[in-house]
Design a protein around this motif. Structure first.
Motif, short mmCIF file in Angstrom:
data_model
loop_
_atom_site.label_atom_id
_atom_site.label_comp_id
_atom_site.label_asym_id
_atom_site.label_seq_id
_atom_site.Cartn_x
_atom_site.Cartn_y
_atom_site.Cartn_z
N LYS A 1 0.80 -1.23 0.00
CA LYS A 1 0.00 0.00 0.00
C LYS A 1 0.83 1.28 0.00
CE LYS A 1 -3.51 -0.26 -0.38
NZ LYS A 1 -4.25 -0.50 -1.63
N TRP A 2 2.00 1.27 0.63
CA TRP A 2 2.77 2.52 0.70
C TRP A 2 4.00 2.48 -0.21
CZ3 TRP A 2 7.59 4.50 1.85
CH2 TRP A 2 7.64 5.88 2.10
N PRO B 1 3.63 1.76 -4.74
CA PRO B 1 3.24 2.88 -5.62
C PRO B 1 4.35 3.91 -5.81
CG PRO B 1 1.50 2.40 -4.03
CD PRO B 1 2.70 1.63 -3.59
N LYS B 2 5.37 3.88 -4.96
CA LYS B 2 6.44 4.88 -5.04
C LYS B 2 7.70 4.35 -5.69
CE LYS B 2 4.66 7.12 -0.85
NZ LYS B 2 3.38 6.38 -0.90
N SER C 1 9.29 6.10 -8.73
CA SER C 1 10.07 7.28 -8.37
C SER C 1 11.49 6.89 -7.99
CB SER C 1 9.40 8.02 -7.21
OG SER C 1 10.26 8.96 -6.62
N ASP D 1 -3.44 6.27 2.49
CA ASP D 1 -3.24 7.65 2.03
C ASP D 1 -3.54 7.79 0.53
OD1 ASP D 1 -2.26 10.39 2.64
OD2 ASP D 1 -0.78 9.88 1.14
N GLU D 2 -3.11 6.82 -0.26
CA GLU D 2 -3.34 6.89 -1.71
C GLU D 2 -4.83 6.80 -2.03
OE1 GLU D 2 -2.04 7.13 -5.77
OE2 GLU D 2 -1.10 7.57 -3.84
N GLU D 3 -5.56 5.91 -1.34
CA GLU D 3 -6.99 5.77 -1.57
C GLU D 3 -7.75 7.04 -1.16
OE1 GLU D 3 -5.35 1.73 -1.61
OE2 GLU D 3 -5.08 3.48 -0.33
N HIS E 1 -6.41 10.05 -1.21
CA HIS E 1 -6.03 11.05 -2.21
C HIS E 1 -6.85 10.89 -3.49
CE1 HIS E 1 -3.50 13.78 -4.49
NE2 HIS E 1 -3.39 12.86 -5.42
N LEU E 2 -7.11 9.65 -3.89
CA LEU E 2 -7.87 9.39 -5.12
C LEU E 2 -9.37 9.48 -4.92
CD1 LEU E 2 -5.80 6.36 -6.50
CD2 LEU E 2 -5.72 8.73 -7.29
N SER F 1 0.19 14.19 4.50
CA SER F 1 -0.68 13.27 3.76
C SER F 1 -2.05 13.89 3.58
CB SER F 1 -0.80 11.94 4.51
OG SER F 1 -1.53 12.14 5.70
#
Length: 305
Positions: free
Chosen positions: A106-107, A110-111, A114, A245-247, A249-250, A296
């Motif tokens: 989850k964290w 996705p990064k 980068s 955090d990503e969910e 954000h989206l 976040s």
């Protein structure tokens, strides 16, 4: 048995002359005189007792024997050149990072694009496991663990502080009321229960309810599965705001209600009984930088409440 071969100087002169079809151009490429090229090839022909070139006024052509030798010598030189380039080129650094499956999924994942863009020379291997690893034994180079930061035999750096909040999909939130005792709940079972209570029981106590009021619902053995079930609208889950955090954000999830529970913290661990490489230090620096880049979406939503 030692290989019986003519001199390397003769073979190099022959290869260049055969490839360029010119003694003069071969001499320029090898920084010698045309006479030297001619001499070296003649020595090679005497060694083989075969003519390798047909000498013409402005050019040379390979004989049948010369063409056969050129194919072998050219391939051999290319193989040697490739091997030398491989030996000379720096080896790619490899770093193994251990993290829990939920954090990795989850964290971290996705990064990773980068990280690859910033450090294309480092191969990062993610070891996803709930079991602790022995960093000083070399099982992994770095580890990310969740707790209070009291770990022996390693150097510990704070990465992220965590909070837990009830979250749900926007569609589900539009249909359920504010009475949490009537919410469809999602639970997950910790592999290693933390020293602080981060379950619906604790949230119930914080809101003045009986723990039994929030005991029913679907249970999952993996935190990442509970997150996915929450996104799909199966219920309301008490989840780590770091991991969703990503969910948030989206817009796939929203915080359903206050209060939040203070969780523990994610830390980066590295061995203190053996030196770490420059590549390991770069991975650690990248993790700390990414974690510290702004607040976040969960932090912003909580401030808005």
């Amino acid at each position: 048995m030692a290989l019986q071969l003519p001199s390397l100087a003769s073979l190099r002169a022959f290869e260049a002359a055969a490839r360029l079809r010119s003694f003069k151009q071969a001499a320029e490429e090898l920084s010698v005189t045309a006479t030297a090229i001619s001499h070296r090839i003649r020595v090679l022909e005497e060694y083989l007792e075969r003519p390798l070139f047909l000498r013409k006024v402005r050019a040379v052509e390979l004989t049948q024997e010369g063409a056969a030798l050129f194919a072998a010598v050219s391939s051999g030189f290319q193989t040697i050149a490739a091997a030398i380039e491989h030996v000379r080129s720096p080896r790619r650094a490899s770093v193994t990072l251990s993290a829990t499956p939920a954090f990795a999924t989850k964290w971290l994942l996705p990064k990773l694009a980068s990280f690859q863009a910033a450090h294309p020379d480092i191969d990062l291997h993610v070891h996803a496991s709930n079991a602790p690893v022995d960093l000083n034994a070399g099982t992994a180079d770095l580890a990310i663990r969740y707790g209070h930061g009291h770990y022996e035999g390693v150097t510990v750096t704070l990465l992220l502080e965590d909070r837990f909040a009830p979250v749900a999909s926007p569609v589900l939130l539009a249909t359920i009321g504010k009475d949490a005792s009537r919410w469809p709940l999602i639970h997950f079972d910790w592999h290693c229960p933390p020293p602080v209570d981060l379950t619906w029981r604790a949230w119930a106590r914080e809101t003045g309810r009986k723990p039994s009021d929030l005991s029913r619902g679907i249970r999952y053995s993996e935190e990442s599965h509970a997150i996915q079930a929450t996104v799909s609208g199966q219920g309301v889950a008490l989840l780590s705001l770091v991991l969703v955090d990503e969910e948030l954000h989206l817009g796939l999830l929203r915080i359903a209600s206050a209060p939040t529970l203070k969780g523990m913290s994610y830390h980066v661990l590295k061995p203190n009984q053996r030196p770490v490489s420059k590549a390991v230090a770069k991975v650690e620096d990248w993790l700390i930088r990414i974690a510290g880049e702004g607040s976040s979406i969960a932090d912003r939503r909580l401030r808005e409440r």
